[in-house]
Design a protein around this motif. Structure first.
Motif, PDB file in Angstrom:
ATOM      1  N   LYS A  89      11.853  64.771 -52.535  1.00 22.67           N
ATOM      2  CA  LYS A  89      11.311  63.412 -52.404  1.00 22.67           C
ATOM      3  C   LYS A  89      12.430  62.381 -52.301  1.00 22.67           C
ATOM      4  O   LYS A  89      12.363  61.458 -51.492  1.00 22.67           O
ATOM      5  N   LEU A  90      13.469  62.558 -53.118  1.00 24.84           N
ATOM      6  CA  LEU A  90      14.594  61.636 -53.050  1.00 24.84           C
ATOM      7  C   LEU A  90      15.288  61.769 -51.698  1.00 24.84           C
ATOM      8  O   LEU A  90      15.676  60.765 -51.089  1.00 24.84           O
ATOM      9  N   GLY A  91      15.443  63.001 -51.221  1.00 34.54           N
ATOM     10  CA  GLY A  91      16.066  63.221 -49.925  1.00 34.54           C
ATOM     11  C   GLY A  91      15.286  62.590 -48.794  1.00 34.54           C
ATOM     12  O   GLY A  91      15.860  62.000 -47.870  1.00 34.54           O
ATOM     13  N   ASN A  92      13.955  62.689 -48.852  1.00 37.60           N
ATOM     14  CA  ASN A  92      13.116  62.066 -47.829  1.00 37.60           C
ATOM     15  C   ASN A  92      13.263  60.553 -47.848  1.00 37.60           C
ATOM     16  O   ASN A  92      13.307  59.905 -46.792  1.00 37.60           O
ATOM     17  N   TYR A  93      13.340  59.998 -49.069  1.00 39.65           N
ATOM     18  CA  TYR A  93      13.513  58.549 -49.202  1.00 39.65           C
ATOM     19  C   TYR A  93      14.826  58.114 -48.559  1.00 39.65           C
ATOM     20  O   TYR A  93      14.881  57.152 -47.782  1.00 39.65           O
ATOM     21  N   ILE A  94      15.908  58.823 -48.883  1.00 42.97           N
ATOM     22  CA  ILE A  94      17.235  58.449 -48.385  1.00 42.97           C
ATOM     23  C   ILE A  94      17.321  58.654 -46.874  1.00 42.97           C
ATOM     24  O   ILE A  94      17.847  57.795 -46.146  1.00 42.97           O
ATOM     25  N   GLU A  95      16.791  59.773 -46.373  1.00 46.00           N
ATOM     26  CA  GLU A  95      16.826  60.046 -44.938  1.00 46.00           C
ATOM     27  C   GLU A  95      16.053  58.986 -44.166  1.00 46.00           C
ATOM     28  O   GLU A  95      16.509  58.499 -43.121  1.00 46.00           O
ATOM     29  N   THR A  96      14.886  58.604 -44.674  1.00 47.99           N
ATOM     30  CA  THR A  96      14.087  57.557 -44.027  1.00 47.99           C
ATOM     31  C   THR A  96      14.827  56.227 -44.035  1.00 47.99           C
ATOM     32  O   THR A  96      14.822  55.476 -43.050  1.00 47.99           O
ATOM     33  N   PHE A  97      15.481  55.933 -45.156  1.00 43.21           N
ATOM     34  CA  PHE A  97      16.243  54.692 -45.298  1.00 43.21           C
ATOM     35  C   PHE A  97      17.365  54.633 -44.261  1.00 43.21           C
ATOM     36  O   PHE A  97      17.584  53.606 -43.613  1.00 43.21           O
ATOM     37  N   ILE A  98      18.097  55.735 -44.096  1.00 46.72           N
ATOM     38  CA  ILE A  98      19.205  55.781 -43.141  1.00 46.72           C
ATOM     39  C   ILE A  98      18.686  55.626 -41.713  1.00 46.72           C
ATOM     40  O   ILE A  98      19.243  54.865 -40.903  1.00 46.72           O
ATOM     41  N   LYS A  99      17.621  56.334 -41.395  1.00 47.18           N
ATOM     42  CA  LYS A  99      17.060  56.256 -40.035  1.00 47.18           C
ATOM     43  C   LYS A  99      16.529  54.857 -39.741  1.00 47.18           C
ATOM     44  O   LYS A  99      16.690  54.349 -38.628  1.00 47.18           O
ATOM     45  N   LYS A 100      15.910  54.247 -40.727  1.00 49.06           N
ATOM     46  CA  LYS A 100      15.361  52.895 -40.555  1.00 49.06           C
ATOM     47  C   LYS A 100      16.444  51.912 -40.151  1.00 49.06           C
ATOM     48  O   LYS A 100      16.226  51.015 -39.326  1.00 49.06           O
ATOM     49  N   HIS A 101      17.615  52.079 -40.723  1.00 52.84           N
ATOM     50  CA  HIS A 101      18.727  51.161 -40.452  1.00 52.84           C
ATOM     51  C   HIS A 101      19.652  51.683 -39.359  1.00 52.84           C
ATOM     52  O   HIS A 101      20.715  51.094 -39.115  1.00 52.84           O
ATOM     53  N   LYS A 102      19.274  52.802 -38.726  1.00 55.10           N
ATOM     54  CA  LYS A 102      20.053  53.392 -37.640  1.00 55.10           C
ATOM     55  C   LYS A 102      21.504  53.575 -38.048  1.00 55.10           C
ATOM     56  O   LYS A 102      22.446  53.267 -37.290  1.00 55.10           O
ATOM     57  N   ALA A 103      21.691  54.088 -39.269  1.00 61.34           N
ATOM     58  CA  ALA A 103      23.029  54.226 -39.847  1.00 61.34           C
ATOM     59  C   ALA A 103      23.525  55.666 -39.755  1.00 61.34           C
ATOM     60  O   ALA A 103      22.735  56.605 -39.596  1.00 61.34           O
ATOM     61  N   PHE A 104      24.820  55.830 -39.884  1.00 65.50           N
ATOM     62  CA  PHE A 104      25.425  57.149 -39.957  1.00 65.50           C
ATOM     63  C   PHE A 104      25.293  57.717 -41.363  1.00 65.50           C
ATOM     64  O   PHE A 104      25.051  58.910 -41.553  1.00 65.50           O
ATOM     65  N   ALA A 105      25.435  56.857 -42.364  1.00 63.41           N
ATOM     66  CA  ALA A 105      25.367  57.299 -43.760  1.00 63.41           C
ATOM     67  C   ALA A 105      24.988  56.110 -44.629  1.00 63.41           C
ATOM     68  O   ALA A 105      25.165  54.946 -44.255  1.00 63.41           O
ATOM     69  N   ALA A 106      24.465  56.422 -45.816  1.00 64.92           N
ATOM     70  CA  ALA A 106      24.242  55.406 -46.844  1.00 64.92           C
ATOM     71  C   ALA A 106      25.298  55.599 -47.920  1.00 64.92           C
ATOM     72  O   ALA A 106      25.807  56.701 -48.126  1.00 64.92           O
TER      73      ALA A 106
END
Length: 232
Positions: free
Chosen positions: A52-69
């Motif tokens: 669940k935490l991984g899904n949250y972080i992955e979605t967050f990164i994709k939302k911001h079109k980032a390479f990493a958080a």
């Protein structure tokens, strides 16, 4: 070691940002991530689930079109409540929940680099639940100062053929990120930490402290952003 002079040396060693992930990716492609207890989105979040935490972080990164958080230095987190490991170093059984490095969240097998020339001091697979998993500690010399950098949550292959005393040049790849199965059960990420005095630790060093010990660890583990310059 003069604390103020050491911090100045860390900051002044480079005038441009240094990297522990792909140096071709500018920090404009990174997005800050708040995993602190002050983030209201986590008030009812199930931190016991790395999925669940991984899904949250992955979605967050994709939302911001980032390479990493990235983020987390001196961040007080609730995520550590899931593991008894974060009480084992305290005689009073108090909770360790203040993060002492910077985390870089990105996919497993992402390459990891050293920002400075260094020698392998030690390495270990810290396999406790919630721990670092495979970990490398490099020793550096900066003017008259000796200090260390720690790279946690790596892949097993990162330490398979490693040798104490092995030398890495600045910007050399030292390993890759591990999956949740071997990195302490976290979404893939790099824990990067600067340490002035290892206090006799080998292949490991606390990456999280309690409030009582914060002044010491804040001094002994300065902000990695002084060196990396993610935000100039």
């Amino acid at each position: 070691m003069d604390p103020s002079r050491f911090l100045k040396c860390l900051y002044n060693i480079n005038t441009i940002p240094l990297h522990v992930l792909d140096p071709s990716k500018p920090y404009s492609k990174y997005i800050p991530l708040d995993l602190s207890e002050n983030n209201t989105q986590f008030s009812s979040f199930d931190f016991s689930s790395s999925e669940k935490l991984g899904n949250y972080i992955e979605t967050f990164i994709k939302k911001h079109k980032a390479f990493a958080a990235y983020g987390g230095y001196l961040e007080k987190r609730t995520i550590y409540k899931r593991s008894a490991h974060f009480k084992t170093l305290n005689l009073d059984n108090s909770e360790r929940n203040i993060h002492l490095g910077i985390d870089f969240w990105c996919p497993a097998n992402t390459a990891v680099y050293t920002p400075l020339k260094g020698t392998v001091h030690s390495f270990c697979n810290n396999s406790n639940y919630g721990d670092y998993g495979p970990t490398i500690i490099l020793k550096h010399t900066l003017f008259e100062f000796e200090f260390y950098t720690l790279y946690g949550h790596l892949s097993l292959s990162s330490i398979k053929h490693l040798k104490v005393g092995q030398i890495f040049k600045a910007a050399d790849q030292i390993g890759t990120l591990g999956s949740k199965d071997i990195n302490g059960d976290y979404p893939p990420h790099l824990h990067f930490q600067i340490i002035k005095n290892l206090q006799g630790w080998v292949g490991d060093y606390p990456g999280v402290c309690n409030i009582k010990d914060l002044n010491f660890f804040k001094s002994n583990c300065p902000d990695p952003n002084l060196l990396l310059k993610i935000k100039l």
